[in-house]
Motif scaffolding. Structure first.
Motif, PDB file in Angstrom:
ATOM      1  N   SER A   9       0.858  -1.179   0.000  1.00  0.00           N
ATOM      2  CA  SER A   9       0.000   0.000   0.000  1.00  0.00           C
ATOM      3  C   SER A   9       0.895   1.230   0.000  1.00  0.00           C
ATOM      4  O   SER A   9       2.050   1.160   0.422  1.00  0.00           O
ATOM      5  CB  SER A   9      -0.928   0.021   1.221  1.00  0.00           C
ATOM      6  OG  SER A   9      -0.180   0.230   2.401  1.00  0.00           O
ATOM      7  N   GLU A  11       0.692   5.572   0.767  1.00  0.00           N
ATOM      8  CA  GLU A  11      -0.026   6.786   1.183  1.00  0.00           C
ATOM      9  C   GLU A  11       0.895   7.956   0.870  1.00  0.00           C
ATOM     10  O   GLU A  11       2.047   7.974   1.286  1.00  0.00           O
ATOM     11  CB  GLU A  11      -0.315   6.731   2.678  1.00  0.00           C
ATOM     12  CG  GLU A  11      -0.981   7.969   3.227  1.00  0.00           C
ATOM     13  CD  GLU A  11      -1.111   7.907   4.744  1.00  0.00           C
ATOM     14  OE1 GLU A  11      -0.685   8.886   5.390  1.00  0.00           O
ATOM     15  OE2 GLU A  11      -1.608   6.900   5.277  1.00  0.00           O
ATOM     16  N   GLN A  13       1.320  12.139   0.886  1.00  0.00           N
ATOM     17  CA  GLN A  13       0.807  13.400   1.404  1.00  0.00           C
ATOM     18  C   GLN A  13       0.392  14.309   0.249  1.00  0.00           C
ATOM     19  O   GLN A  13       1.072  14.398  -0.770  1.00  0.00           O
ATOM     20  CB  GLN A  13       1.881  14.084   2.248  1.00  0.00           C
ATOM     21  CG  GLN A  13       1.394  15.322   2.937  1.00  0.00           C
ATOM     22  CD  GLN A  13       2.362  15.779   4.012  1.00  0.00           C
ATOM     23  OE1 GLN A  13       3.107  14.992   4.563  1.00  0.00           O
ATOM     24  NE2 GLN A  13       2.318  17.056   4.313  1.00  0.00           N
ATOM     25  N   LYS A  46       4.680   5.077   3.194  1.00  0.00           N
ATOM     26  CA  LYS A  46       4.012   6.363   3.431  1.00  0.00           C
ATOM     27  C   LYS A  46       5.005   7.480   3.146  1.00  0.00           C
ATOM     28  O   LYS A  46       6.128   7.464   3.656  1.00  0.00           O
ATOM     29  CB  LYS A  46       3.534   6.489   4.888  1.00  0.00           C
ATOM     30  CG  LYS A  46       2.349   5.629   5.216  1.00  0.00           C
ATOM     31  CD  LYS A  46       1.833   5.931   6.599  1.00  0.00           C
ATOM     32  CE  LYS A  46       0.631   5.039   6.907  1.00  0.00           C
ATOM     33  NZ  LYS A  46      -0.006   5.398   8.171  1.00  0.00           N
ATOM     34  N   ARG A  48       5.091  11.154   3.892  1.00  0.00           N
ATOM     35  CA  ARG A  48       4.439  12.238   4.632  1.00  0.00           C
ATOM     36  C   ARG A  48       5.458  12.929   5.525  1.00  0.00           C
ATOM     37  O   ARG A  48       6.472  12.346   5.907  1.00  0.00           O
ATOM     38  CB  ARG A  48       3.282  11.714   5.455  1.00  0.00           C
ATOM     39  CG  ARG A  48       3.717  10.789   6.551  1.00  0.00           C
ATOM     40  CD  ARG A  48       2.594  10.415   7.450  1.00  0.00           C
ATOM     41  NE  ARG A  48       3.122   9.593   8.519  1.00  0.00           N
ATOM     42  CZ  ARG A  48       2.405   8.955   9.380  1.00  0.00           C
ATOM     43  NH1 ARG A  48       1.097   9.036   9.331  1.00  0.00           N
ATOM     44  NH2 ARG A  48       2.942   8.241  10.322  1.00  0.00           N
TER      45      ARG A  48
END
Length: 133
Positions: A9, A11, A13, A46, A48
């Protein structure tokens, strides 16, 4: 992500440059192919901002999560080194106390020094692969 089976997965920002993301993911794919990492092995990614920690990236082994601050994407290679080493996907040399750099000894608790040296070793190997691409 279908083309990148290693990334379970992702993610990102809001506001992260799509062209920069595409380039980063392309490099990531080339590194994983070059290292012959089995596509059935996966991690979460991720991108971010990391505000509370004085870090540009983190690896959380319990959930196989690599977090990279989008302002410092080069930290991806160090965190990827932690994942590769933790999952036994790359062989790293054994480091003795004498091998461990003094800055690492000051920065990390005793048990984490060798882990960081191994991640740095893998990171250097990845940088070598990226120069060839």
């Amino acid at each position: 992500l279908d083309a990148m089976p290693w990334v379970q997965s992702i993610e990102v920002q809001e506001g992260f440059d799509p062209a920069k993301l595409s380039q980063l993911l392309g490099q990531l794919e080339q590194v994983l192919i070059s290292l012959k990492v089995n596509p059935s092995r996966a991690f979460h990614l991720k991108l971010r901002k990391i505000r509370r920690h004085r870090k540009t990236g983190m690896y959380m082994p319990s959930v196989k999560l690599i977090v990279v601050d989008p302002r410092e994407t080069r930290s991806l290679w160090h965190e990827l080194g932690h994942w590769l080493e933790q999952e036994n996907l790359v062989e790293t040399p054994a480091f003795s106390d004498a091998d461990i750099e003094s800055e690492i000894k000051e920065k990390y608790p005793k048990g984490d020094c060798e882990k960081d040296m191994k991640a740095r070793w893998v990171e250097k190997k990845i940088h070598g692969l990226l120069r060839k691409v």
